[in-house]
Enzyme design. Structure first.
Site, PDB file in Angstrom:
ATOM      1  N   CYS A  21      10.828  18.808 -52.840  1.00 42.16           N
ATOM      2  CA  CYS A  21      11.171  19.456 -54.100  1.00 42.16           C
ATOM      3  C   CYS A  21       9.971  19.547 -55.028  1.00 42.16           C
ATOM      4  CB  CYS A  21      12.265  18.663 -54.824  1.00 42.16           C
ATOM      5  SG  CYS A  21      13.701  18.295 -53.812  1.00 42.16           S
ATOM      6  N   GLY A  31      10.252  24.331 -52.699  1.00 45.59           N
ATOM      7  CA  GLY A  31      11.679  24.299 -52.374  1.00 45.59           C
ATOM      8  C   GLY A  31      12.337  25.613 -52.704  1.00 45.59           C
ATOM      9  N   ASN A  42      11.653  14.221 -56.770  1.00 47.35           N
ATOM     10  CA  ASN A  42      10.903  14.712 -55.614  1.00 47.35           C
ATOM     11  C   ASN A  42      10.611  13.517 -54.720  1.00 47.35           C
ATOM     12  OD1 ASN A  42       9.125  15.895 -53.806  1.00 47.35           O
ATOM     13  ND2 ASN A  42       7.414  15.937 -55.229  1.00 47.35           N
ATOM     14  N   GLY A  43      11.138  13.534 -53.501  1.00 44.31           N
ATOM     15  CA  GLY A  43      10.907  12.435 -52.585  1.00 44.31           C
ATOM     16  C   GLY A  43      12.137  12.092 -51.788  1.00 44.31           C
ATOM     17  N   TYR A  47      -0.609  21.031 -46.136  1.00 45.68           N
ATOM     18  CA  TYR A  47       0.347  22.136 -46.214  1.00 45.68           C
ATOM     19  C   TYR A  47       1.097  22.272 -47.522  1.00 45.68           C
ATOM     20  CZ  TYR A  47       4.371  25.097 -45.395  1.00 45.68           C
ATOM     21  OH  TYR A  47       5.312  26.080 -45.514  1.00 45.68           O
TER      22      TYR A  47
END
Length: 472
Positions: A9, A37, A112-113, A256
């Protein structure tokens, strides 16, 4: 991206000293983080009387129409989120922000995670009477923090206490009625930074590129284990948890996930990818006519390979800019359909040429084979694939949706067998020894490379199915 991974995210927040159209700032910030996301997105605004939230499945421009944006009140605090789920399904219920209405104070959370102890924490909460409305670990985090707010009587003490219970990767922004709280897990798996715009508003974001998108000047990264509070008094750092765990920044952020114009923990993503390409050129030289990269994350590395090898760089693919990132799209069939229309080879560059094809990874191999075939069909005489990461051999538990070894092609086949499967004339992966060197030659930071070497930085979960809470 020639695998079919999924990333987690992107989070964004703003604290303003005076009421303004903070939702609009979040909107532009989320646009800049859309690459992180594409399942769902949401914005929450703390206005004078209440917290407004709008979230839904879809891209930022689909969910937040002009009419929707006009409905947001002016406020001083707002948070936003773009999601690919690593725990929980893709439904609207799991879209963020997660909002908790409680007598100790309302709170909106963006995350996020991925927690490695989510199942244990949820079981504990359910047995104590908590009722869950989502299957996301973000709701677990929200409940834990709310419970600690009751117990501690202090927002900061509550967050510190919660951090001792949460295991795994989490970069969080919490919106309370009078403050924003940003925090990063003790290992620092996922990025988080903040800056300030010309109006004096503080901006928090997963990546620095989102600060640039809203004309905010980068101040610094939030340190692993750090809590940063933004309120009327300014900015306050709580660093009692800093240095309590081994720094473990996800190496794949540089390979990436992140946009190339971002700088994460002081390291340029663009420069890192150039270096990766240079290392590949040194390790795997080949007689070829042109070097091309798979858009977008392979482009910088291809330029690096070209510079070091002396082989000309060329534009090999035209990318349909209106198609999302293949690896973030849920479902194998959806991903394969998108590959067909996402990339179109430029025959002028490729026809009759010996081609070096640079990309970031091979996960299952399906997309790699399709891309090599596209080049063959466009007239390439030879295709030499170079990959800016080592083979994926282990699942990730920290926010990348690779939850088992069974779908990883490198767990089943040798490199020579993979070369044959994808149809390349030669194949070269970046070696493990180069991983930290292409990002940080000074050795200042520590990185998580568990997906390549199996050296996990925390305990690992007993179950790693991303939909674990749907099958309880």
């Amino acid at each position: 991206m020639t695998g079919e991974l999924h990333e987690e995210c992107g989070v964004f927040g703003i604290y303003s000293s005076v009421p303004s159209n903070v939702a609009h700032t979040v909107y532009y910030g989320l646009y800049a983080l859309q690459h992180r996301g594409q399942e769902s997105c949401g914005i929450a605004v703390c206005g004078p009387d209440n917290i407004q939230i709008h979230k839904d499945i879809g891209l930022v421009n689909e969910v937040f129409t002009p009419d929707c944006m006009e409905n947001f009140s002016k406020g001083t605090i707002a948070v936003g989120h773009v999601r690919y789920g690593t725990t929980g399904d893709s439904g609207r219920a799991n879209a963020q922000p997660i909002f908790v209405r409680h007598r100790v104070g309302n709170m909106a959370t963006v995350h996020n995670g991925n927690l490695v102890n989510a199942a244990e924490l949820r079981r504990e909460l359910e047995l104590s009477g908590s009722i869950f409305h989502t299957t996301s670990d973000t709701e677990i985090i929200s409940y834990i923090i709310t419970r600690e707010r009751i117990r501690c009587g202090s927002d900061i003490e509550a967050v510190l206490s919660a951090m001792n219970l949460l295991e795994g990767a989490y970069s969080l922004i919490l919106m309370l009625s009078d403050k924003l709280i940003a925090l990063r897990d003790k290992n620092g798996f996922r990025p988080l930074c903040f800056g300030k715009n010309e109006n004096g508003d503080y901006i928090i974001a997963s990546e620095s590129c989102a600060l640039n998108a809203v004309d905010a000047e980068f101040i610094r990264d939030i340190k692993p284990g750090e809590i940063v509070v933004f309120d009327k008094a300014g900015v306050h750092s709580v660093d009692i948890n800093c240095g309590k765990a081994e720094e473990s920044i996800c190496i794949f952020e540089y390979i990436y996930f992140a946009r190339p114009d971002s700088v994460i923990d002081g390291v340029s993503v663009h420069h890192s990818r150039l270096k990766a390409g240079e290392f590949l050129a040194e390790e795997y030289p080949v007689n070829a006519d042109v070097v091309i990269g798979v858009p977008d994350s392979g482009i910088d590395a291809a330029i690096g390979y070209s510079r070091r090898s002396g082989i000309p760089y060329g534009i090999g693919f035209i990318k349909n800019k209106y198609i999302g990132r293949t690896f973030i799209s849920p479902g194998q069939k959806t991903r394969e359909d998108k590959v067909r229309i996402k990339l179109n080879p430029l025959s002028e560059t490729i026809s009759g040429k010996r081609v070096v094809l640079v990309d970031d990874s091979i996960v299952r191999g399906t997309t790699s084979a399709r891309i090599v075939k596209l080049l063959r069909d466009a007239g390439a005489k030879e295709v030499h694939m170079r990959i800016t990461s080592p083979p994926f051999t282990n699942p990730c538990y920290y926010g990348t949706d690779v939850d088992s070894r069974e779908n990883l092609i490198a767990c089943k086949y040798t490199e020579e067998e993979i070369r044959k499967i994808i149809g390349a004339d030669s194949l070269g992966y970046l070696k493990l020894k180069y991983l930290s060197r292409f990002v940080d030659e000074t050795g200042t930071h520590g990185y998580c490379t568990a997906c390549f070497d199996g050296k996990y930085k925390t305990n690992i979960p007993k179950t790693s199915n991303k939909n674990v809470f749907e099958i309880i």
